[in-house]
Motif scaffolding. Structure first.
Motif, short mmCIF file in Angstrom:
data_model
loop_
_atom_site.label_atom_id
_atom_site.label_comp_id
_atom_site.label_asym_id
_atom_site.label_seq_id
_atom_site.Cartn_x
_atom_site.Cartn_y
_atom_site.Cartn_z
N ILE A 1 59.42 47.52 41.00
CA ILE A 1 58.21 48.20 41.49
C ILE A 1 56.98 47.73 40.71
O ILE A 1 55.91 47.48 41.29
N GLU A 2 57.13 47.62 39.39
CA GLU A 2 56.00 47.18 38.55
C GLU A 2 55.53 45.80 38.96
O GLU A 2 54.32 45.54 39.08
N GLN A 3 56.46 44.88 39.18
CA GLN A 3 56.09 43.53 39.56
C GLN A 3 55.47 43.50 40.95
O GLN A 3 54.51 42.75 41.21
N LEU A 4 56.01 44.30 41.87
CA LEU A 4 55.41 44.36 43.21
C LEU A 4 53.98 44.90 43.13
O LEU A 4 53.08 44.40 43.83
N MET A 5 53.76 45.90 42.27
CA MET A 5 52.42 46.47 42.12
C MET A 5 51.47 45.48 41.45
O MET A 5 50.27 45.45 41.77
N ASN A 6 52.00 44.67 40.54
CA ASN A 6 51.16 43.63 39.93
C ASN A 6 50.65 42.66 40.98
O ASN A 6 49.50 42.20 40.94
N VAL A 7 51.53 42.33 41.94
CA VAL A 7 51.10 41.45 43.04
C VAL A 7 50.04 42.15 43.88
O VAL A 7 49.04 41.56 44.28
N GLU A 8 50.29 43.44 44.14
CA GLU A 8 49.34 44.21 44.93
C GLU A 8 47.98 44.33 44.23
O GLU A 8 46.94 44.45 44.89
N ARG A 9 47.98 44.32 42.90
CA ARG A 9 46.74 44.48 42.13
C ARG A 9 45.97 43.18 41.94
O ARG A 9 44.87 43.19 41.37
N MET A 10 46.50 42.08 42.37
CA MET A 10 45.80 40.80 42.17
C MET A 10 44.39 40.80 42.75
O MET A 10 43.46 40.27 42.13
N PRO A 11 44.13 41.38 43.93
CA PRO A 11 42.75 41.43 44.42
C PRO A 11 41.81 42.21 43.49
O PRO A 11 40.65 41.84 43.34
N ILE A 12 42.33 43.27 42.85
CA ILE A 12 41.50 44.02 41.91
C ILE A 12 41.18 43.17 40.69
O ILE A 12 40.05 43.19 40.17
N ALA A 13 42.16 42.41 40.22
CA ALA A 13 41.91 41.51 39.08
C ALA A 13 40.82 40.51 39.41
O ALA A 13 39.96 40.20 38.56
N ARG A 14 40.83 40.02 40.68
CA ARG A 14 39.78 39.08 41.08
C ARG A 14 38.41 39.77 41.12
O ARG A 14 37.39 39.18 40.74
N LEU A 15 38.40 41.03 41.56
CA LEU A 15 37.14 41.78 41.58
C LEU A 15 36.63 42.04 40.17
O LEU A 15 35.42 41.97 39.90
N GLU A 16 37.53 42.36 39.23
CA GLU A 16 37.13 42.54 37.83
C GLU A 16 36.56 41.25 37.26
O GLU A 16 35.59 41.27 36.48
N ALA A 17 37.16 40.13 37.62
CA ALA A 17 36.64 38.83 37.18
C ALA A 17 35.25 38.59 37.76
O ALA A 17 34.37 38.04 37.08
N ASP A 18 35.05 39.02 39.02
CA ASP A 18 33.72 38.88 39.62
C ASP A 18 32.70 39.73 38.87
O ASP A 18 31.55 39.31 38.67
N LYS A 19 33.09 40.93 38.43
CA LYS A 19 32.18 41.78 37.67
C LYS A 19 31.79 41.11 36.36
O LYS A 19 30.61 41.12 35.97
N THR A 20 32.77 40.54 35.68
CA THR A 20 32.48 39.84 34.41
C THR A 20 31.54 38.68 34.65
O THR A 20 30.59 38.45 33.88
N TRP A 21 31.78 37.94 35.73
CA TRP A 21 30.93 36.78 36.05
C TRP A 21 29.50 37.23 36.33
O TRP A 21 28.54 36.62 35.83
N LEU A 22 29.34 38.30 37.09
CA LEU A 22 28.00 38.81 37.40
C LEU A 22 27.30 39.30 36.13
O LEU A 22 26.10 39.04 35.93
N SER A 23 28.02 40.01 35.26
CA SER A 23 27.43 40.51 34.02
C SER A 23 27.00 39.36 33.12
O SER A 23 25.94 39.40 32.48
N ASN A 24 27.82 38.32 33.07
CA ASN A 24 27.48 37.15 32.25
C ASN A 24 26.26 36.43 32.81
O ASN A 24 25.41 35.93 32.06
N ARG A 25 26.15 36.36 34.12
CA ARG A 25 24.96 35.75 34.73
C ARG A 25 23.71 36.55 34.39
O ARG A 25 22.65 35.99 34.07
N LEU A 26 23.83 37.88 34.47
CA LEU A 26 22.67 38.71 34.13
C LEU A 26 22.27 38.51 32.67
O LEU A 26 21.08 38.47 32.35
N SER A 27 23.25 38.38 31.78
CA SER A 27 22.95 38.12 30.37
C SER A 27 22.23 36.79 30.21
O SER A 27 21.29 36.66 29.40
#
Length: 463
Positions: A18-44
């Motif tokens: 179940i944990e591994q299946l949920m990790n796969v399911e969470r991959m889009p969220i990880a990409r969104l978190e990466a987008d947030k970091t990228w946007l924050s770094n651009r603003l900096s």
């Protein structure tokens, strides 16, 4: 709280699955978190660019106006009696002869010495400061020298009191000091009676023209002569005696003059112009650090259209012609030379010659003249517009980034809620599977037992 025992029936690590299946399911969220970091770094990065643009604008503000660009200097024949500094209001080419006749000083009076346990009777002390008269009442419990000092300071009439200890048999002395040169004062103790000793009066006429206990330092105004003209001041720093010149008096030398020559500070003018190249280079170096050159390097703002627009605009303003009545029309004529990396170097010989031989034309090019906007003014206006807190580059970028971050956070919240339900569904499905397998296992065990019993019965009958 539900306690789950993973894989008891199937032998599978269902919790891990179940944990591994949920990790796969969470991959889009990880990409969104990466987008947030990228946007924050651009603003900096945009914030850093904005800071460099502001620094550039601040560094060239003195090039924008004729008076601030043409900085003055003062050369004095001696620094023994006074020091002088100048502002842009000083008249270039002027010279002055300054004689220090007297320094401004406040009145000081000192009492004779008293024992530490001295008491000064009861009644009233009269403190006169200029036209102001203040009566200080002393009682048995408040008639020590310390009490008198505190009472004078509390009166706040332009006189301060202090006590010093001179180390003798009667060590305590009262010192009275005027607040300024206008604060002449006297202290009359004739209203006191009794006590172990007399305080004594200060700077008081005894009625015959004799001053009782005269001050050790009389109050006096500063007195100078500028080109034989007498000028007086309540301070030893004179700011209005000579236009644009501040004179600090150090020592009296009546009959001796100090010559002040006011001129243009060409060294400061040159340094101010060179500061333009420093600010320009800091901006260009930052932009270059963000750009991909020969498929190498590059920062988080690489390829950003607004950053490249700033770069092109600054380069265009640097090379464009600025009409004016002087002999210079471009920055390059002052010695600014563009390097391959986009930064500037200043040809010291060219700039020095321009300042020494055609200073008015240098000023006309940079600060402008009537009907013509100077090159430095154009830079200043553009930089101020780009760094405006409400409408500038950073303001627009911050609004865009903030809006994107809010949208991403909303999506993450929605996805987290959906994944929470998804995990519960998986847990229920695997739990059901475990129960099914457990039931099948029980049936299998029962059938096996029945088959074993049947086999045993048949074997018995054959015997």
């Amino acid at each position: 709280m539900t306690i789950q025992f993973s894989g008891l029936a199937t032998g599978l690590e269902t919790g891990s699955i179940i944990e591994q299946l949920m990790n796969v399911e969470r991959m889009p969220i990880a990409r969104l978190e990466a987008d947030k970091t990228w946007l924050s770094n651009r603003l900096s990065a945009f914030t850093e660019l904005d800071s460099k643009l502001k620094s550039f604008a601040d560094g060239i503000k003195d090039l924008n106006y004729r008076d601030t660009l043409l900085q003055r200097s003062v050369n004095q024949s001696s620094t023994e009696t006074l020091t002088a500094s100048v502002s842009r209001e000083a008249h270039t080419g002027a010279n002055y002869q300054v004689e220090v006749v007297a320094l401004a000083q406040v009145q000081k009076s000192v009492s004779s010495g008293f024992a530490e346990d001295a008491r000064f009777g009861t009644g009233s002390l009269t403190l006169t400061v200029g036209e102001n008269i203040h009566t200080i009442e002393l009682e048995e419990a408040t008639n020590s020298l310390q009490d008198i000092m505190a009472a004078i300071n509390t009166a706040d009439l332009g006189v301060t009191a202090a006590i010093i200890n001179d180390g003798t048999e009667a060590p305590l002395r009262l010192i009275l000091t005027g607040a300024d040169v206008a604060s002449t004062f006297s202290l009359d103790d004739s209203g006191l009676t009794g006590g172990t000793t007399s305080l004594g009066s200060f700077n008081l006429d005894d009625g015959t023209g004799t001053i009782i206990n005269p001050p050790i330092q009389a109050a006096s105004r500063a007195h100078i002569r500028v080109d034989t003209i007498d000028i007086y001041s309540d301070s030893n720093t004179l700011t209005e005696a000579i236009p644009g010149v501040t004179v600090d008096l150090l020592k009296v030398r009546e009959g001796e003059t100090t010559t002040l020559n006011i001129g243009l500070d060409k060294g400061s003018i040159k340094a101010t112009i060179e500061a333009f190249a420093k600010g320009y280079n800091e901006v260009m170096s930052f932009i270059s650090s963000q750009s991909v050159i020969d498929q190498k390097g590059g920062g988080i703002l690489g390829g950003d259209a607004s950053m490249n627009t700033i770069k092109r605009r600054l380069q265009n303003m640097l090379t464009q012609t600025t009409p004016n009545s002087g002999v210079f029309s471009t920055m390059s004529q002052l010695g600014f030379e563009t390097q391959r990396d986009g930064t500037l170097v200043v040809n010291d010989q060219t700039l020095s010659a321009a300042i020494d031989n055609n200073l008015d034309s240098v000023v006309s090019l940079l600060a402008g003249e009537e009907g013509a906007v100077g090159a430095a003014t154009q830079f200043k206006d553009y930089l101020f517009a780009m760094t405006n807190s409400g409408t500038g580059m950073l303001s627009g970028k911050k609004e865009s980034v903030d809006n994107n971050l809010k949208r991403i956070d909303t999506r993450i919240t929605s996805m987290e809620s959906r994944l929470e339900q998804r995990q519960k569904t998986l847990e229920s499905q695997f739990s059901a599977m475990e129960m099914l397998v457990s039931g099948l296992n029980a049936q299998s065990s029962y059938l096996t037992q029945q088959m074993d019993s049947l086999s045993n019965m048949m074997n018995y009958r054959r015997r």
